[in-house]
Design an enzyme around this catalytic site. Sequence first.
Site, short mmCIF file in Angstrom:
data_model
loop_
_atom_site.label_atom_id
_atom_site.label_comp_id
_atom_site.label_asym_id
_atom_site.label_seq_id
_atom_site.Cartn_x
_atom_site.Cartn_y
_atom_site.Cartn_z
N HIS A 121 21.93 21.39 75.40
CA HIS A 121 21.55 20.44 76.43
C HIS A 121 21.42 19.02 75.88
CE1 HIS A 121 20.29 24.33 78.02
NE2 HIS A 121 20.26 23.80 79.24
N GLU A 152 28.89 25.10 87.92
CA GLU A 152 29.57 23.82 87.72
C GLU A 152 31.04 23.90 88.12
OE1 GLU A 152 25.81 23.63 85.99
OE2 GLU A 152 27.39 25.10 85.56
#
Length: 326
Positions: A129, A60
């Site tokens: 998540h 990321e």
Amino acid sequence: MRELTYLEAVREAMSQEMRQNEDVFVLGEDIGLYGGAFGVTRGMLDEFGPERIRNTPISEAAISGAAVGAALTGMRPILELQFSDFITIAMDNIVNQAAKTRYMFGGKGKVPMVLRTPAGSGTGAAAQHSQSLEAWTAHIPGLIVVQPSTAYDAKGLLKAAIDNDNPVIFYEHKLVYKTSSEVPEEQYSIPLGVADIKREGKDVTIVATSYMVHKVLEAAKELEKEGIDVEVVDPRTIVPLDKETIIKSVKKTGRLLIAHEAVKRGGIGGEIASMIAESEAFDYLDAPIKRLGGKEVPIPYNPNLEKAATPQVPDIIEAVKELVRY
């Protein structure tokens, strides 16, 4: 008018922008053949090719850094992070580069990028998540923060985000992807910073964000059976925040409940509550402001505990009833 799912509306908004502007491209993990973690970019590789639907390494930090660099050199990147939780790995590029570059260079440099990312709980994806971290990004000057709750809003707000010359964080709740609403085929833009009254009422104002809008509307139907008329305000963007619409609604109803899935402590609900307390709407209040938010725990994997960690329809109904007792 035809109906699209939220997922389809997001895909259509990106595709239409890419057809008319070659500077727009998408980058992220597994967004090509696989179509992204939730299938949003499925089929786009066939139309636009690997140069504009760019698979990236599993980093990321690298994805966000590449997007910032591309935006600074004239492109309009849309980066997809598989889960909003992973924004933590990209925070240096987002907070220290994307958000500040235009200011630090006196407007000579700009970062027109959109960071799209699925957020929220309800899918059994557990603690790493399933988070709702929008208050983090809302705290940073220079970032625009968007939370569409419907397919119609998602398409119009995404076009506005792509056209904007500032970095936009675009949160897409996982449980909203399969919901549908009427969506025009043609391109349209919804101005950033304009709230929408999803339901008009006279007794209580509920300001709700993202998927919580759907729960609040469900609660409003149940409350209507008991003679309680709820007005539902969806800010749609929390930065910039449409203060005028919220203030006007609270002045009309005299009661305010704020509901979001993110942890209550430090959430956007506190900002909205203080905004009302500092405005002329405070003198119109007939009851204390109430906030509903997530519990101060990581999101559990167990489905029953997962539901218990965030506000549900019965919690909203109970909170509204407490307000109308005053």
